[in-house]
Design a protein around this motif. Structure first.
Motif, PDB file in Angstrom:
ATOM      1  N   MET A 129       0.813  -1.212   0.000  1.00 16.23           N
ATOM      2  CA  MET A 129       0.000   0.000   0.000  1.00 16.23           C
ATOM      3  C   MET A 129       0.845   1.259   0.000  1.00 16.23           C
ATOM      4  SD  MET A 129      -3.083  -1.036  -0.020  1.00 16.23           S
ATOM      5  CE  MET A 129      -4.220   0.150   0.653  1.00 16.23           C
ATOM      6  N   ALA A 130       2.158   1.115   0.068  1.00 15.94           N
ATOM      7  CA  ALA A 130       3.021   2.289   0.211  1.00 15.94           C
ATOM      8  C   ALA A 130       2.864   3.280  -0.934  1.00 15.94           C
ATOM      9  CB  ALA A 130       4.475   1.866   0.327  1.00 15.94           C
ATOM     10  N   GLN A 131       2.380   2.781  -2.086  1.00 11.35           N
ATOM     11  CA  GLN A 131       2.249   3.723  -3.205  1.00 11.35           C
ATOM     12  C   GLN A 131       1.113   4.715  -2.989  1.00 11.35           C
ATOM     13  OE1 GLN A 131       1.089   1.728  -6.778  1.00 11.35           O
ATOM     14  NE2 GLN A 131       0.365   0.005  -5.548  1.00 11.35           N
ATOM     15  N   PHE A 132       0.267   4.445  -1.983  1.00  8.98           N
ATOM     16  CA  PHE A 132      -0.768   5.437  -1.666  1.00  8.98           C
ATOM     17  C   PHE A 132      -0.272   6.469  -0.663  1.00  8.98           C
ATOM     18  CE2 PHE A 132      -3.439   1.920  -3.204  1.00  8.98           C
ATOM     19  CZ  PHE A 132      -4.116   2.606  -4.185  1.00  8.98           C
ATOM     20  N   ASN A 133       0.944   6.293  -0.188  1.00 12.15           N
ATOM     21  CA  ASN A 133       1.529   7.297   0.692  1.00 12.15           C
ATOM     22  C   ASN A 133       1.789   8.582  -0.089  1.00 12.15           C
ATOM     23  OD1 ASN A 133       1.507   5.765   2.945  1.00 12.15           O
ATOM     24  ND2 ASN A 133       3.650   5.080   2.764  1.00 12.15           N
ATOM     25  N   ALA A 134       1.352   9.710   0.486  1.00 14.32           N
ATOM     26  CA  ALA A 134       1.561  10.978  -0.213  1.00 14.32           C
ATOM     27  C   ALA A 134       2.503  11.867   0.566  1.00 14.32           C
ATOM     28  CB  ALA A 134       0.232  11.685  -0.408  1.00 14.32           C
ATOM     29  N   GLY A 135       3.161  11.290   1.574  1.00 13.18           N
ATOM     30  CA  GLY A 135       3.938  12.135   2.464  1.00 13.18           C
ATOM     31  C   GLY A 135       5.361  12.365   2.013  1.00 13.18           C
ATOM     32  N   TYR A 136       5.589  12.516   0.715  1.00  8.89           N
ATOM     33  CA  TYR A 136       6.944  12.876   0.290  1.00  8.89           C
ATOM     34  C   TYR A 136       6.990  14.369  -0.024  1.00  8.89           C
ATOM     35  CZ  TYR A 136       4.945  11.745  -4.325  1.00  8.89           C
ATOM     36  OH  TYR A 136       4.148  11.669  -5.428  1.00  8.89           O
ATOM     37  N   PRO A 137       8.160  15.003   0.222  1.00  7.09           N
ATOM     38  CA  PRO A 137       8.245  16.465   0.221  1.00  7.09           C
ATOM     39  C   PRO A 137       7.647  17.123  -1.016  1.00  7.09           C
ATOM     40  CG  PRO A 137      10.315  15.519   0.936  1.00  7.09           C
ATOM     41  CD  PRO A 137       9.436  14.367   0.547  1.00  7.09           C
ATOM     42  N   ASP A 138       8.020  16.623  -2.183  1.00  4.39           N
ATOM     43  CA  ASP A 138       7.598  17.227  -3.427  1.00  4.39           C
ATOM     44  C   ASP A 138       6.072  17.373  -3.494  1.00  4.39           C
ATOM     45  OD1 ASP A 138       8.184  18.229  -5.905  1.00  4.39           O
ATOM     46  OD2 ASP A 138       7.650  16.311  -6.878  1.00  4.39           O
ATOM     47  N   LEU A 139       5.371  16.286  -3.176  1.00  4.22           N
ATOM     48  CA  LEU A 139       3.914  16.292  -3.277  1.00  4.22           C
ATOM     49  C   LEU A 139       3.275  17.140  -2.168  1.00  4.22           C
ATOM     50  CD1 LEU A 139       1.353  15.381  -4.620  1.00  4.22           C
ATOM     51  CD2 LEU A 139       1.459  13.252  -3.344  1.00  4.22           C
ATOM     52  N   MET A 140       3.843  17.045  -0.962  1.00  4.49           N
ATOM     53  CA  MET A 140       3.289  17.838   0.134  1.00  4.49           C
ATOM     54  C   MET A 140       3.425  19.331  -0.156  1.00  4.49           C
ATOM     55  SD  MET A 140       4.153  15.910   3.662  1.00  4.49           S
ATOM     56  CE  MET A 140       5.917  16.048   3.485  1.00  4.49           C
ATOM     57  N   GLN A 141       4.575  19.708  -0.733  1.00  2.00           N
ATOM     58  CA  GLN A 141       4.739  21.121  -1.112  1.00  2.00           C
ATOM     59  C   GLN A 141       3.653  21.522  -2.091  1.00  2.00           C
ATOM     60  OE1 GLN A 141       8.670  21.149  -2.723  1.00  2.00           O
ATOM     61  NE2 GLN A 141       9.656  21.014  -0.715  1.00  2.00           N
ATOM     62  N   ARG A 142       3.398  20.634  -3.059  1.00  2.52           N
ATOM     63  CA  ARG A 142       2.373  20.940  -4.060  1.00  2.52           C
ATOM     64  C   ARG A 142       0.994  21.096  -3.406  1.00  2.52           C
ATOM     65  NH1 ARG A 142       3.554  16.948  -8.672  1.00  2.52           N
ATOM     66  NH2 ARG A 142       5.637  17.050  -7.767  1.00  2.52           N
ATOM     67  N   PHE A 143       0.699  20.232  -2.422  1.00  2.00           N
ATOM     68  CA  PHE A 143      -0.589  20.347  -1.718  1.00  2.00           C
ATOM     69  C   PHE A 143      -0.777  21.752  -1.166  1.00  2.00           C
ATOM     70  CE2 PHE A 143      -0.801  15.588  -0.447  1.00  2.00           C
ATOM     71  CZ  PHE A 143      -1.481  15.310  -1.615  1.00  2.00           C
TER      72      PHE A 143
END
Lengths: 403, 252
Positions: free
Chosen positions: A35-49
């Protein structure tokens, strides 16, 4: 506290807690699990959020309050990015001057575009803003190449002056920083099978988003905010009540343009490059989708919408056929292939299809966006609880108009 | 000299002479009614007073100043408030907010960037708006949305929004059009109470003779864009020219 009433303060606190704990909340699955591919907690994506959250909060001040649907807000995002990158090239790699300039320049740009576009309302206003944004996009691609570096996009170079940093920094490109704190710096925390990334750039963006979210609440609850809602509700009555609606709409337009510029500046601060495609009409349309999906005119809606769309864009698009096969591997072969074929168009490159269907569902069944969905669930829950307690209160609560 | 002086106003729409040489004088603290058959130019005249239309010629003086060429919001800031034929309120806002907006307009002028102070801290404005709602018997509905009100209440609210500004002149465009008898009587009563409480100058356009005769002190009869006669209600009732042009087809 903070000049907010209890309800708004609670909302502010929840948002603050969610953004500050996002690296943990968004990584609920162990890093080596399926299920790790549903993790969104990497910097790049969080910045985008959070950056797109800022963009949508600002857009909502214009669209949600006054009802003026701008279809060219990406132009301000682009202008903010270019301004910031120029600051990195000319002045310093510190992000503060870059962000400040991005906000100022996009504000001025919004003043000009708004002054002209707001002479019309409704669809004509939308078309005017769209035209301006497409003009900006095409100019950035062609004749403004000396400023925008055309198709390649504006990037850092080794021989940039960078007056404050003292010119050249040796053989490699310098990185953006805040008084020495590098934006890309990330601390990794391993707890058992889980790993969490705490990134400096993300926390800078998050802090700024919380500040501008707070500002948005204040605007919503101010006399100025009431006037903007009055514009949406009945301009005729407004004009015959001694109020000039034009400066009110222009102020809202400029404020939301500055929010967009801030988002653009932050984007460049996280990754110092700026391309014309940031101004394209699809980017303008995206923020409209985010705001409507989350709930136009609500405080938290645009942030939810932005998070939702960015999550889909980044997570669903990564699910390819191999991943699907591994999911359905327990099934007999024929069924496995069948299931993969069914699911295939909705994920991977087909994520737009899923998003489109969900957008349609929200617009048709929840015109108030995800926020309305949340409210309905909340009312359902409290309604059931109150029914046990008597139910009269719930009835009264339903008759009260929503804020 | 009245608070509102209209002199020699002409307005033409293509081949139609909507207003021909209209003179009108509204004295302070009176209720002046303008009546006339359909198409007589009543609404056109009213629109010329509030800046929606600009007359081709003539002058409109209010309180010693010309209103011609000014925008509707500027004319409102001079002290003219208008009640529309179909109530114009802020449907998406609460009743209280509806009344607070004109209070802000009165205090802060046509535009002010009061973006960070909260509405809740505006105690003075809130009090003023609540007192006004009390006056029109709507204080219990302050939390309702404008759109959820009945037609009669919308009219009441619109009047409250106009009156809270303490206008020097209140213009009413058929305030009882399409209302049931009971609502009409309520409106008359409301207008009379308001006049007793605060001195106010009113100019009313109305079809309903009942309303006109129970409110007005002066009546101007308009026919085909020109004032036929101006007099007290009693004299108007018996005036042969008026009967001919207008009252002959209405029941008095």
């Amino acid at each position: 506290m903070l000049g907010l009433n209890r309800k708004d303060l609670t909302l502010m606190m929840i948002v603050a807690a969610m953004t500050l704990l996002a690296p943990i909340i968004l990584n609920p699955f162990p890093s080596d699990s399926a299920m790790a591919q549903f993790n969104a907690g990497y910097p790049d994506l969080m910045q985008r959020f959070v950056i797109f959250g800022i963009f949508a909060i600002g857009f909502n001040i214009l669209f949600g309050l006054t009802g003026y649907l701008s279809f060219g807000h990406a132009a301000f995002l682009g202008v903010g990015s270019y301004s910031a990158v120029w600051m990195f090239k000319l002045l310093s790699m510190n992000v503060i001057p870059a962000i400040v300039l991005a906000v100022i320049i996009s504000g001025l740009f919004a003043l000009v575009i708004g002054y002209i576009s707001l002479r019309r309302s409704g669809i004509y206003f939308s078309i005017l803003t769209l035209a301006f944004a497409q003009m900006s996009f095409n100019l950035a691609y062609s004749v403004l190449t000396p400023i925008t570096n055309g198709e390649t996009g504006l990037q850092l170079a080794l021989d940039d002056p960078r007056v404050l940093d003292g010119g050249s920094s040796g053989g490699s490109l310098p990185v953006t920083q805040l008084f020495g704190l590098e934006m890309r710096a990330t601390t990794q925390l391993e707890i058992g099978a889980w790993s969490f990334d705490f990134n400096v750039g993300y926390y800078l963006c998050a802090a700024i988003m919380l500040a501008v979210f707070y500002l948005a609440i204040r605007i919503f609850r101010s006399p100025f905010g009431i006037m903007l809602r009055a514009v949406k509700s009945n301009q005729q009555r407004m004009n015959y009540t001694g109020l000039n609606s034009r400066p009110y709409t222009l102020a809202a337009f400029v404020i939301s343009g500055m929010y967009a510029g801030l988002a653009g500046g932050l984007m460049a601060s996280m990754d110092p490059l700026a391309g014309a495609e940031r101004m394209q009409w699809t980017a303008s349309g995206e923020v409209v989708l985010m705001t409507i999906l989350g709930g136009a005119g609500t405080l938290i809606g645009p942030v939810l919408g932005a998070g939702f769309i960015k999550y889909f864009e980044n997570i669903f698009s990564k699910i390819n056929d191999n991943v699907l096969h591994s999911w359905f591997a327990v099934m007999p072969d024929g069924i496995e292939d069948f299931l993969v074929t069914i699911v295939h168009p909705f994920v991977g490159k087909g994520w737009h299809l899923t998003l489109g269907l969900m957008f349609m569902a929200v617009v048709i069944f929840l015109p108030g966006g995800l926020v309305e969905g949340g409210q309905r669930i909340g009312r359902f829950v409290t309604g059931r609880r109150n029914k046990k307690a008597g139910g009269a209160e719930a009835e009264a609560a339903r008759k009260q108009p929503a804020e | 000299m009245g608070i509102l002086e209209v002199k020699g106003v002409n307005k033409r729409f293509g081949g139609l002479q909507a207003l021909g040489d209209v003179n009108l004088s509204v004295a302070e603290n009176t209720c002046h009614a303008i009546i006339g058959p359909n198409g007589a130019g009543k609404s056109t005249l009213l629109n010329c007073l509030v800046g929606k239309l600009i007359p081709d010629s003539g002058s409109v003086m209010f309180d010693g100043q010309s209103v011609l060429g000014r925008k509707p919001y500027e004319i409102n800031q001079m002290g003219i408030s208008r009640v529309f034929q179909t109530p114009e309120i802020f449907a998406d806002l609460s009743v209280l907010e509806n009344v607070m907006i004109p209070c802000f307009a009165k205090r802060d002028g046509a535009f002010r960037m009061h973006a960070v102070e909260s509405v809740e801290s505006e105690a003075g404005i809130r009090e003023e708006a609540l007192a006004m709602l009390e006056d029109v018997n709507m204080a219990d509905k302050k939390g309702m949305l404008g759109s959820s009100l009945s037609r009669g209440d919308k009219r009441r609210l619109e009047m409250a929004m106009c009156l809270v500004q303490r206008p020097k002149l209140l213009l009413l465009d058929e305030p009882t059009a399409g209302m049931a008898r009971a609502d009409t009587n309520n409106t008359i009563e409301l207008l009379n109470t308001i006049r007793d409480k605060r001195n106010i100058t009113m100019c009313i356009i109305e079809h309903d003779m009942n309303v006109v005769f129970s409110l007005a002190e002066r009546i101007t009869v308009l026919a085909q864009g020109t004032p036929l006669v101006e007099d007290t209600p009693d004299n108007i009732k018996g005036h042969p020219k008026v009967r001919e042009a207008y009252l002959g087809e209405a029941q008095v």
